[in-house]
Write an enzyme that holds these catalytic residues in place. Sequence first.
Site, PDB file in Angstrom:
ATOM      1  N   HIS A 189       7.883 -14.619 -19.472  1.00 23.89           N
ATOM      2  CA  HIS A 189       6.542 -15.000 -19.019  1.00 23.89           C
ATOM      3  C   HIS A 189       5.556 -14.517 -20.095  1.00 23.89           C
ATOM      4  O   HIS A 189       5.820 -13.482 -20.741  1.00 23.89           O
ATOM      5  CB  HIS A 189       6.092 -14.277 -17.755  1.00 23.89           C
ATOM      6  CG  HIS A 189       6.971 -14.386 -16.551  1.00 23.89           C
ATOM      7  ND1 HIS A 189       8.100 -13.651 -16.394  1.00 23.89           N
ATOM      8  CD2 HIS A 189       6.831 -15.106 -15.416  1.00 23.89           C
ATOM      9  CE1 HIS A 189       8.648 -13.925 -15.205  1.00 23.89           C
ATOM     10  NE2 HIS A 189       7.898 -14.805 -14.596  1.00 23.89           N
ATOM     11  N   ASP A 192       4.859 -10.807 -19.908  1.00 16.83           N
ATOM     12  CA  ASP A 192       5.924  -9.861 -20.288  1.00 16.83           C
ATOM     13  C   ASP A 192       5.816  -9.470 -21.748  1.00 16.83           C
ATOM     14  O   ASP A 192       6.303  -8.415 -22.145  1.00 16.83           O
ATOM     15  CB  ASP A 192       7.333 -10.492 -20.166  1.00 16.83           C
ATOM     16  CG  ASP A 192       7.574 -11.168 -18.847  1.00 16.83           C
ATOM     17  OD1 ASP A 192       6.986 -10.720 -17.849  1.00 16.83           O
ATOM     18  OD2 ASP A 192       8.354 -12.134 -18.827  1.00 16.83           O
TER      19      ASP A 192
HETATM   20  C1  XUL Z   1      10.599 -13.948  -8.755  1.00 18.39           C
HETATM   21  C2  XUL Z   1      11.317 -14.720  -9.775  1.00 18.39           C
HETATM   22  C3  XUL Z   1      10.598 -14.940 -11.063  1.00 18.39           C
HETATM   23  C4  XUL Z   1      10.848 -16.268 -11.680  1.00 18.39           C
HETATM   24  C5  XUL Z   1      10.015 -16.578 -12.878  1.00 18.39           C
HETATM   25  O1  XUL Z   1      11.299 -13.758  -7.577  1.00 18.39           O
HETATM   26  O2  XUL Z   1      12.445 -15.101  -9.582  1.00 18.39           O
HETATM   27  O3  XUL Z   1      10.955 -13.918 -11.931  1.00 18.39           O
HETATM   28  O4  XUL Z   1      12.188 -16.397 -12.044  1.00 18.39           O
HETATM   29  O5  XUL Z   1       8.667 -16.467 -12.644  1.00 18.39           O
END
Ligand code: XUL
Length: 433
Positions: free
Chosen positions: A99, A102
Amino acid sequence: MTDFFNGIPTIKYEGPESQNDFTFRHYNPDEVVLGKTLKEHLRFAVAYWHSFAWEGGDPFGGRTFDRPWFGSEMDLAKLKADAAFEMFEILGAPFFCFHDADVRPEGQNFAENTRNLEEIVEYFAGKMEGSETKLLWGTANLFSHRRFMSGAATNPDPEVFAFSAATIKTCMDATYRLGGQNYVLWGGREGYETLLNTDMGRERQQAGRMLQMAVEYKHKIGFKGAILIEPKPQEPTKHQYDYDVATVYGFLKDFGLEDEVQVNIEQGHAILAGHSFEHELALARALGIFGSIDMNRNDYQSGWDTDQFPNNVPETALAYYEVLKAGGFTTGGTNFDAKLRRQSLDAEDLILGHVGAMDVCAAGLKVAAKMLDDGKLEAERDARYAGWETPEGKALMHSDLESIMAQVTGQDINPEPKSGRQERLENLVNRYL
Ligand code: XUL
Ligand code: CO
């Protein structure tokens, strides 16, 4: 070079008899199964957020991990990237996922966020030139910052919708720049806490339009990867609109996106929705929207998303059976959306969590491949539906109630129940484990 993983060797395949902790017992990346190597089948990815950004907090306590890159300066973000790419190399990880939040420090505003992201993306691009690790997918974190507390696309405030749309654009640009194979949208706060303040119809329209815009932008920039929605029923919100695969499919149909968007299915999310992982995978395959998986496991005693590394071969076998039946991954892969327990403080815990998970997935895939190759389970299933392959069975689907009634009365049809043979099938599956 950082010194974070000092003393930890590159992980090699040594086979099931090895007594060395830092080795693969089942994941031999070059082993060929059903015409593809395990590396090509499994397409493992490390999740940047759990491995490098998560601090070990839980609802009752804060940070337990002590990582030299924690902090909010760009230099620390680069140190984090250095350590991340060192871990990718130790594991031989073919992919990673991230993300925006991150990988870059949070700025004062959108422009600073974008500058920080672009700088780190260029830093990643440089590191990727000397690395075998590619980007499986990128995504935007539209759930951690307080501005998203009432949703991103589904926020009652149009300014948050705008901020979110602009952020998605920057994250799609970053994914495209790094050769990402997919772009994921997980609607962490696209839901509600109370219906008393929520207009569900309106929020659903907002979410649909946002997704259409992401698809339009993908085509505009010529991004060839898949757009993936990741279903989850609840947590952090009480109810999330992307509840499960079936709900997402209805949503995609409603907004004309069923041929544009696929699903990224997570084991723990399936459990939270009251399904099994294989249920979600089988349905996505049947609906033609299977894309990728977030591999983890939930503790079956706690009702929340524990995001643990998988460690149960029978479970992964049934999951990969569905993946193989779907034709395997194309752009998708096995992303470990899994984190350490908060007491697992050491660098080697991070490595061994992944090593065990990669082994469990490889073992599961090999079981699944044997099951599929043998064809016994599929033959049993086909036999159960054989009546539908006869001319009479096929004709029924194009008939109507009146003609069918005439047929049932004319031929005095009186069906005899047949065994579902569940125990026999369960015994059969256990023979492969
Ligand atoms: C949250 C989740 C996230 C997604 C990406 O439960 O799974 O980490 O994979 O935003
Ligand atoms: Co996930």
